[in-house]
Design a protein around this motif. Structure first.
Motif, PDB file in Angstrom:
ATOM      1  N   PHE A  47       0.814  -1.212   0.000  1.00  0.00           N
ATOM      2  CA  PHE A  47       0.000   0.000   0.000  1.00  0.00           C
ATOM      3  C   PHE A  47       0.852   1.269   0.000  1.00  0.00           C
ATOM      4  N   ALA A  48       2.171   1.103  -0.085  1.00  0.00           N
ATOM      5  CA  ALA A  48       3.058   2.259  -0.029  1.00  0.00           C
ATOM      6  C   ALA A  48       3.159   2.935  -1.392  1.00  0.00           C
ATOM      7  N   LYS A  49       3.447   4.215  -1.356  1.00  0.00           N
ATOM      8  CA  LYS A  49       3.603   4.967  -2.597  1.00  0.00           C
ATOM      9  C   LYS A  49       4.772   4.442  -3.409  1.00  0.00           C
ATOM     10  N   ALA A  50       5.824   3.979  -2.715  1.00  0.00           N
ATOM     11  CA  ALA A  50       6.996   3.434  -3.411  1.00  0.00           C
ATOM     12  C   ALA A  50       6.610   2.208  -4.234  1.00  0.00           C
ATOM     13  N   TYR A  51       5.702   1.391  -3.677  1.00  0.00           N
ATOM     14  CA  TYR A  51       5.243   0.214  -4.435  1.00  0.00           C
ATOM     15  C   TYR A  51       4.462   0.654  -5.673  1.00  0.00           C
ATOM     16  N   ASP A  52       3.561   1.610  -5.511  1.00  0.00           N
ATOM     17  CA  ASP A  52       2.772   2.087  -6.650  1.00  0.00           C
ATOM     18  C   ASP A  52       3.671   2.636  -7.749  1.00  0.00           C
ATOM     19  N   THR A  53       4.670   3.410  -7.351  1.00  0.00           N
ATOM     20  CA  THR A  53       5.584   4.005  -8.334  1.00  0.00           C
ATOM     21  C   THR A  53       6.355   2.920  -9.089  1.00  0.00           C
ATOM     22  N   ALA A  54       6.906   1.961  -8.341  1.00  0.00           N
ATOM     23  CA  ALA A  54       7.687   0.887  -8.974  1.00  0.00           C
ATOM     24  C   ALA A  54       6.800   0.006  -9.842  1.00  0.00           C
ATOM     25  N   ARG A  55       5.582  -0.300  -9.370  1.00  0.00           N
ATOM     26  CA  ARG A  55       4.679  -1.135 -10.159  1.00  0.00           C
ATOM     27  C   ARG A  55       4.259  -0.444 -11.444  1.00  0.00           C
ATOM     28  N   ASN A  56       3.952   0.847 -11.353  1.00  0.00           N
ATOM     29  CA  ASN A  56       3.551   1.593 -12.554  1.00  0.00           C
ATOM     30  C   ASN A  56       4.673   1.634 -13.581  1.00  0.00           C
ATOM     31  N   ARG A  57       5.913   1.687 -13.097  1.00  0.00           N
ATOM     32  CA  ARG A  57       7.048   1.658 -14.014  1.00  0.00           C
ATOM     33  C   ARG A  57       7.110   0.309 -14.743  1.00  0.00           C
ATOM     34  N   LYS A  58       6.895  -0.768 -14.018  1.00  0.00           N
ATOM     35  CA  LYS A  58       6.871  -2.100 -14.633  1.00  0.00           C
ATOM     36  C   LYS A  58       5.667  -2.250 -15.561  1.00  0.00           C
ATOM     37  N   LEU A  59       4.554  -1.657 -15.161  1.00  0.00           N
ATOM     38  CA  LEU A  59       3.343  -1.755 -15.981  1.00  0.00           C
ATOM     39  C   LEU A  59       3.528  -1.053 -17.313  1.00  0.00           C
ATOM     40  N   ARG A  60       4.200   0.078 -17.306  1.00  0.00           N
ATOM     41  CA  ARG A  60       4.470   0.779 -18.570  1.00  0.00           C
ATOM     42  C   ARG A  60       5.383  -0.057 -19.469  1.00  0.00           C
ATOM     43  N   ALA A  61       6.351  -0.718 -18.849  1.00  0.00           N
ATOM     44  CA  ALA A  61       7.240  -1.584 -19.634  1.00  0.00           C
ATOM     45  C   ALA A  61       6.466  -2.755 -20.237  1.00  0.00           C
ATOM     46  N   LEU A  62       5.542  -3.323 -19.461  1.00  0.00           N
ATOM     47  CA  LEU A  62       4.715  -4.416 -19.984  1.00  0.00           C
ATOM     48  C   LEU A  62       3.860  -3.960 -21.157  1.00  0.00           C
ATOM     49  N   LYS A  63       3.265  -2.794 -21.026  1.00  0.00           N
ATOM     50  CA  LYS A  63       2.407  -2.295 -22.101  1.00  0.00           C
ATOM     51  C   LYS A  63       3.202  -2.057 -23.380  1.00  0.00           C
ATOM     52  N   ARG A  64       4.467  -1.660 -23.225  1.00  0.00           N
ATOM     53  CA  ARG A  64       5.299  -1.440 -24.416  1.00  0.00           C
ATOM     54  C   ARG A  64       5.559  -2.754 -25.154  1.00  0.00           C
ATOM     55  N   VAL A  65       5.920  -3.813 -24.415  1.00  0.00           N
ATOM     56  CA  VAL A  65       6.240  -5.073 -25.098  1.00  0.00           C
ATOM     57  C   VAL A  65       4.988  -5.752 -25.632  1.00  0.00           C
ATOM     58  N   PHE A  66       3.841  -5.516 -24.994  1.00  0.00           N
ATOM     59  CA  PHE A  66       2.610  -6.149 -25.473  1.00  0.00           C
ATOM     60  C   PHE A  66       1.938  -5.344 -26.587  1.00  0.00           C
ATOM     61  N   ALA A  67       2.414  -4.115 -26.821  1.00  0.00           N
ATOM     62  CA  ALA A  67       1.844  -3.329 -27.925  1.00  0.00           C
ATOM     63  C   ALA A  67       2.108  -4.020 -29.257  1.00  0.00           C
ATOM     64  N   THR A  68       3.326  -4.520 -29.453  1.00  0.00           N
ATOM     65  CA  THR A  68       3.648  -5.249 -30.692  1.00  0.00           C
ATOM     66  C   THR A  68       3.105  -6.664 -30.644  1.00  0.00           C
ATOM     67  N   ARG A  69       3.040  -7.244 -29.441  1.00  0.00           N
ATOM     68  CA  ARG A  69       2.518  -8.609 -29.315  1.00  0.00           C
ATOM     69  C   ARG A  69       1.034  -8.666 -29.692  1.00  0.00           C
ATOM     70  N   ALA A  70       0.291  -7.607 -29.449  1.00  0.00           N
ATOM     71  CA  ALA A  70      -1.136  -7.588 -29.789  1.00  0.00           C
ATOM     72  C   ALA A  70      -1.334  -7.758 -31.292  1.00  0.00           C
ATOM     73  N   LYS A  71      -0.496  -7.088 -32.080  1.00  0.00           N
ATOM     74  CA  LYS A  71      -0.616  -7.208 -33.535  1.00  0.00           C
ATOM     75  C   LYS A  71      -0.289  -8.621 -33.987  1.00  0.00           C
ATOM     76  N   ALA A  72       0.776  -9.196 -33.419  1.00  0.00           N
ATOM     77  CA  ALA A  72       1.159 -10.551 -33.798  1.00  0.00           C
ATOM     78  C   ALA A  72       0.088 -11.557 -33.401  1.00  0.00           C
ATOM     79  N   ARG A  73      -0.467 -11.374 -32.199  1.00  0.00           N
ATOM     80  CA  ARG A  73      -1.517 -12.288 -31.731  1.00  0.00           C
ATOM     81  C   ARG A  73      -2.767 -12.165 -32.598  1.00  0.00           C
ATOM     82  N   SER A  74      -3.102 -10.957 -33.002  1.00  0.00           N
ATOM     83  CA  SER A  74      -4.260 -10.763 -33.886  1.00  0.00           C
ATOM     84  C   SER A  74      -4.058 -11.507 -35.204  1.00  0.00           C
ATOM     85  N   ARG A  75      -2.847 -11.433 -35.753  1.00  0.00           N
ATOM     86  CA  ARG A  75      -2.562 -12.152 -37.007  1.00  0.00           C
ATOM     87  C   ARG A  75      -2.667 -13.662 -36.812  1.00  0.00           C
ATOM     88  N   GLU A  76      -2.148 -14.155 -35.661  1.00  0.00           N
ATOM     89  CA  GLU A  76      -2.230 -15.590 -35.385  1.00  0.00           C
ATOM     90  C   GLU A  76      -3.680 -16.064 -35.356  1.00  0.00           C
TER      91      GLU A  76
END
Length: 868
Positions: free
Chosen positions: A217-246
Motif C-alpha cells: 500500500f506504499a507509494k513506493a510500491y505504486d511508483t515501482a509497479r507503474n514503471r513495470k506496468l508501462r514496460a509491460l504495455k510497451r512489449v505487449f503493444a507489438t505482441r497484440a498485432k502478432a496475436r491478432s494475425r495468429e
C-alpha cells in the motif's frame, strides 16, 4: 550522596500512590499513542506479508483472444517478471445456481497460491477445491459439486476435496462481478486446468520479484509497479498485432479452403454457361439449373465475405490491465488502514497531550510540597545539583518506566487486537513492527512533562534561602469573586457553598487544570462515540436521505422492453424511471477526478429516486444549463459554484460546463445534468441506458433471482442493489468498531486517573485547611463535601467544555479520515453525550468515595504542627 539516595527511595516508598499514578498516566498516554499509531502500518504490513507468502500477482492481464506460451515469453522480457497463463471463466452451479469464478489449477503453479483450510488440492480430473466461504452454505469434503449446463467444463460433476483461501479475494464478503447468473460472484473454485473447456488461457498473472520488498500500500510500491506496468504495455503493444494475425490466420484457414472450393465451382459455372451459349449459337446463355447454381454460389460468396469480416473482428486483440487495487476488497482494505492511520495522527496526540499536561501538574505539585525538605538539604550544605538530582531522577524514572511499558504494551496489544477484529478478511499473517519513531516521540514528550516540570520548579525553589524554604508556603489570600457581587444570589448561599465557590477561584491554576483534565477526558470519550455514529451515518444518510432507489439496472443496446416487462412482473416492483448513465473524467485546473458517475434523467420524477440538496439542506432542481456536482467531488476538484469544469465522457468529447450547484453526498462521485443541459453541452440528446428502480423490501435471495431473470432477457448488462452497497458501508463501520472501542476504554481510564490524581493533589495541598475544618467540629461527611462541591462544579464545567471540544476534535478527525470516495458527516447521537457525562459523573463519585475514606483518617495533629 548516600543519604540523598536513601532519601530518594524513601520518597518513592512514601508516595507510592502518586508515583504509580504518574507512571499510569504516562503509560496510558504512550500505550494509546504508540499502539494506535502502529495499527495502520500493522494492517498494511500484515496483508503485505500474507500476499507475499501466497505470491499474489502484481499485474493481471486479460485478452479478448486469450494467451499462449508466446505471451508468457513476452511478459518475461520485462526485467524481473514471472508470468503464468491461467484458464479462467465464470460459471453457475451448486445448490442454488451460484455464480463462481472458475480457475484451472496446475500443479506447481507459483503465482496466486491457494492457502488450504482443509483437504487437499485437485489431484484427479474429477476433483474440485471450493472457496472456504462455501462451507457456510453447507458444503463439506466428499460432497459433489455440479455445474449448470452451459458451463465451460468437460464434466459437470466434481468431488469436493478441499476448501481454500486465495490472495485474489482478501475480503470474505466480496468476490467481484460476473457476466453470468445474477452478475455477482459468490465463490471462487479451482479444477484441474485440463477440465476447462477453454481452448487457450484467458488470464495472465504477472509478478515482479523486485516489488516484493515494498509495502503493497506504499507509494513506493505504486511508483515501482507503474514503471513495470508501462514496460509491460510497451512489449505487449507489438505482441497484440502478432496475436491478432495468429488468431486471424487460424480462423481464415477453413474459410480459405471454402473459398478455393467456391472458386472452382464458379469456374465450373462459367464453363457451363459457355457450353450452353455455344450450343444455342449465343441465343441462350443460361438455364434454370445454371441460375439456381449461380444463386447458390452468390449466397455462399456472401457468407464467406461475412465470415472473413467476422473473423477479422474477432481476431482483434485488446488487453485489459489490472493491478492489486482492482481486486475485490483490496482498495477498501487500504482505505480502512489509511483511515485508522489518519485518526491515529490526531486522537492519540490529543490523548497524550492531556496525559502530559496532567503529569506536568503532578510533578510540579510534588516538588512544591517538598520545599521544606529542599530547605533542609540546602541548610545542611548540599549543592543545588545534589538537591535537584533526587527530584530529577524521581521524575525521569516515572517517565522511562511509564513510556517504556506503555510503548511496548501498546505495540504488542492494540494493533493485534484490531487485526483480530478484522475477521471479514482472509486470515492474515500478523506483522507488527515496533514503532521506534512513535516511541521516541512519546519518550521525549514524557521526559519534557516530568523532568521538564521538575527542572522548572526545583530551579525556582532553589532560588530561595533555607529559612524561607523551611517555612510552609503561605496560602493564597481570598478575594471577592464575581458571584459575591450578585447580592440576591450570594445571600441565599449557605456558608459551605460560599467557601467552595471562593476556593474555586482562589486556586485558579488548580481550577483550570481540573477543567482541562475533565474536559479532555470527556472530549475523548465523546469523540469515540462520535466516530462510531459518524461512520455509520455516512451510509444511512446516503441510502435513505439522498439515494432512495433500490436498484440500478444497466441496459444493453436493445430489448429494453423485455427488461421492463420482467421488472414490472416482479411482485416487489414499485416504480422505475429511465436515465442516461455514463462515466466521465472531470477536471478543474490542475485537479481531476476519474470515474465520476454522470446521471441524466429522462422524466421529471427523478427526485423520487435521488434527492438533490445543498449541504445546508435546500432542494436543488436540475438547471437547463450547467451541472450539479456532488460535495466530495467539488472538494477534490477545488471548485465552487460558478466555476467552469471540463467533463470528458468515456464515449464522447470533452466539454466545458458551469458548476451550477453542489449537492450533498457522502459516498462516490456524481455529476447530474438535465436533458436540456446535456443537449446544450454535447449537441445531442442523452441516450437512456439504465433504470432506477424502487422495490419493496427484498431478501438477498430474491435480489439474486431478480438479477438472474433480468440478465436472461438479454436486454440487461447488470443490476446493482443499494442494499448490497449499504451492507458494504455497514461493514466499513464494523471495521472501525475495535478502534472506537479502544478509544472509549482508554479515554475512560485516563479520565478516571486524571480526576483521581487532581483530587489527590487538591487534598494534599490543603491538608492543613481540611484538618482545621475537622478540628472545628465538621463531621466526616461535611469535610468530604467541602472538597466534593468543588469537584462537582468542576465536573459540570469540564463536561460542558468537553462537549464543545469533543465536537471540534471529531470534526478534525473526520476531515483527516475521509477518503476520495467517502466523506463522513459529524454526528453524535444523544446516548453518546449521556454516556460521556454519566461516566465523568461516576468517576467523580468514585474518586470522592476514595477521598472520603482518606479524609476519615487525617492526622490532624501532624498536619497542624507549626514548622517554626
Amino acid at each position: 550522596m548516600k543519604p540523598m539516595t536513601k532519601n530518594l527511595w524513601r520518597e518513592i516508598r512514601a508516595s507510592r500512590g502518586r508515583f504509580i499514578a504518574i507512571i499510569l498516566i504516562i503509560l496510558l498516554g504512550c500505550l494509546t499513542f504508540v499502539g494506535v499509531r502502529a495499527a495502520g502500518p500493522g494492517l498494511n504490513e500484515s496483508l503485505t506479508t500474507t500476499v507475499q507468502d501466497l505470491h499474489l500477482s502484481d499485474v493481471q492481464l486479460m485478452s479478448t483472444t486469450g494467451f499462449t506460451h508466446e505471451d508468457v515469453t513476452t511478459a518475461a522480457k520485462v526485467s524481473g517478471a514471472r508470468a503464468e497463463a491461467v484458464k479462467f471463466t465464470y460459471a453457475t452451479g451448486g445448490k442454488n445456481a451460484n455464480v463462481v469464478a472458475l480457475y484451472g489449477y496446475q500443479a506447481g503453479q507459483q503465482i496466486n497460491r491457494l492457502r488450504l483450510v482443509s483437504g487437499h488440492l485437485p489431484q484427479a480430473a474429477n476433483q474440485i477445491v471450493l472457496d472456504a466461504q462455501a462451507k457456510s452454505a453447507g458444503y463439506r469434503l466428499g460432497q459433489t459439486f455440479s455445474f449448470d449446463r452451459g458451463a465451460q467444463v468437460k464434466r459437470r460433476r466434481f468431488t469436493i476435496v478441499g476448501f481454500a483461501n486465495s490472495p485474489l479475494y482478501i475480503d470474505n464478503s466480496l468476490r467481484g462481478a460476473a457476466n453470468v447468473g445474477d452478475g455477482t460472484v459468490d465463490w471462487f473454485t479451482a479444477v484441474p486446468a485440463s477440465q476447462l473447456d477453454v481452448p487457450v488461457a484467458t488470464l495472465l498473472n504477472i509478478r515482479f520479484a523486485s516489488l516484493q520488498g515494498h509495502n503493497t500500500f506504499a507509494k513506493a510500491y505504486d511508483t515501482a509497479r507503474n514503471r513495470k506496468l508501462r514496460a509491460l504495455k510497451r512489449v505487449f503493444a507489438t505482441r497484440a498485432k502478432a496475436r491478432s494475425r495468429e488468431v486471424y490466420d487460424s480462423a481464415v484457414k477453413p474459410i480459405a479452403a471454402q473459398a478455393a472450393k467456391l472458386a472452382a465451382a464458379q469456374r465450373q459455372l462459367a464453363t457451363a454457361k459457355a457450353q450452353v451459349a455455344a450450343a444455342s449459337h449465343g441465343t441462350v446463355t443460361t438455364t434454370p439449373a445454371i441460375e439456381a447454381q449461380a444463386a447458390q454460389l452468390k449466397s455462399a460468396t456472401a457468407k464467406l465475405t461475412a465470415a472473413r469480416q467476422q473473423a477479422k473482428a474477432a481476431s482483434v486483440t485488446t488487453y485489459t490491465w489490472q493491478d492489486r487495487s482492482d481486486l475485490p476488497g483490496f482498495a477498501a482494505y487500504g482505505d480502512s488502514s489509511k483511515r485508522i492511520a489518519a485518526i491515529a495522527n490526531v486522537f492519540p496526540v490529543f490523548f497524550f497531550l492531556i496525559a502530559a499536561l496532567i503529569t506536568f501538574t503532578t510533578i510540579t505539585r510534588m516538588v512544591e510540597e517538598a520545599r521544606g525538605q529542599i530547605g533542609t538539604f540546602k541548610a545542611l550544605g548540599y549543592g543545588k545539583w545534589a538537591i535537584a538530582r533526587n527530584y530529577l531522577i524521581y521524575a525521569c524514572s516515572a517517565a522511562i518506566i511509564g513510556s517504556g511499558l506503555g510503548s511496548v504494551l501498546g505495540n504488542l496489544t492494540l494493533p493485534r487486537f484490531i487485526l483480530m477484529m478484522y475477521d471479514q478478511y482472509l486470515p492474515l499473517t500478523t506483522t507488527v513492527r515496533f514503532q521506534w519513531g512513535a516511541f521516541s516521540l512519546a519518550l521525549v514528550a514524557s521526559l519534557l512533562a516530568t523532568v521538564g516540570a521538575a527542572v522548572i520548579v526545583v530551579r525556582r525553589e532553589l532560588q530561595e534561602g533555607p529559612a524561607a524554604l523551611l517555612l510552609p508556603k503561605p496560602p493564597k489570600s481570598a478575594k471577592r469573586i464575581l458571584l459575591e457581587r450578585i447580592t440576591p444570589l450570594w445571600s441565599r448561599l449557605n456558608f459551605n457553598q460560599k467557601v467552595s465557590y471562593r476556593n474555586l477561584f482562589r486556586y485558579k491554576s488548580r481550577m483550570i487544570m481540573s477543567i482541562v483534565g475533565i474536559a479532555g477526558g470527556c472530549a475523548l470519550l465523546l469523540t469515540g462515540f462520535g466516530l462510531r455514529d459518524s461512520i455509520a451515518a455516512a451510509g444511512t444518510r446516503q441510502y435513505s436521505q439522498i439515494i432512495t432507489y433500490d436498484a440500478l439496472v444497466q441496459l444493453a443496446d436493445h430489448q429494453h422492453d423485455a427488461a421492463h416487462r420482467e421488472l414490472t412482473a416482479t411482485k416487489q416492483y414499485r416504480s422505475s424511471t429511465k436515465i442516461a448513465a455514463n462515466t466521465a473524467t472531470v477536471r478543474h485546473g490542475a485537479h481531476s477526478v476519474a470515474a465520476v458517475n454522470v446521471f441524466t434523467p429522462q422524466t421529471g420524477a427523478f427526485d423520487q429516486y435521488i434527492h438533490l440538496a445543498t449541504p445546508a439542506g435546500q432542494a436543488i432542481h436540475l438547471p437547463s444549463r450547467g451541472a450539479v456536482v456532488s460535495q466530495k467531488t467539488a472538494k477534490l476538484l477545488a471548485a465552487d459554484v460558478g466555476d467552469r469544469i471540463q467533463v470528458r465522457l468515456t464515449s464522447g468529447k470533452t466539454v466545458r460546463l458551469r458548476l451550477a450547484a453542489i449537492t450533498r453526498n457522502y459516498m462516490g462521485d456524481y455529476l447530474y445534468l438535465s436533458p436540456a443541459a446535456y443537449r446544450h453541452a454535447w449537441g445531442q440528446a442523452a441516450t437512456p441506458n439504465a433504470y432506477l428502480v424502487r422495490l419493496a423490501a427484498q431478501s438477498k435471495g430474491q435480489r439474486q433471482r431478480l438479477a438472474h431473470r433480468l440478465l436472461a432477457t438479454g436486454g440487461v448488462l447488470g443490476t446493482s442493489f443499494t442494499a448490497d452497497q449499504r451492507t458494504t458501508v455497514n461493514k466499513m463501520g464494523t471495521m472501525m468498531t475495535p478502534v472506537v472501542l479502544i478509544f472509549i476504554i482508554m479515554s475512560g481510564l485516563l479520565s478516571f486517573i486524571v480526576m483521581y490524581n487532581l483530587t489527590n493533589i487538591n487534598v494534599s495541598e490543603r491538608i492543613r485547611e481540611l484538618s482545621t475544618v475537622k478540628v472545628l467540629g465538621f463531621y466526616d461527611r461535611e469535610v468530604t463535601m467541602y472538597v466534593a462541591r468543588e469537584n462537582i462544579v468542576l465536573t459540570i464545567v469540564g463536561v460542558l467544555a468537553g462537549f464543545f471540544v469533543g465536537n471540534g476534535l471529531l470534526w478534525y478527525i473526520l476531515q483527516q479520515a475521509s477518503t476520495a470516495q467517502v466523506m463522513f458527516p459529524l454526528v453524535i447521537h444523544w446516548p453518546g453525550y449521556v454516556v460521556a457525562a454519566v461516566l465523568m459523573a461516576a468517576f467523580t463519585g468514585i474518586v470522592m468515595l476514595v477521598t472520603h475514606k482518606r479524609l476519615q483518617h487525617i492526622d490532624m495533629v501532624g498536619a497542624l504542627k507549626a514548622t517554626e
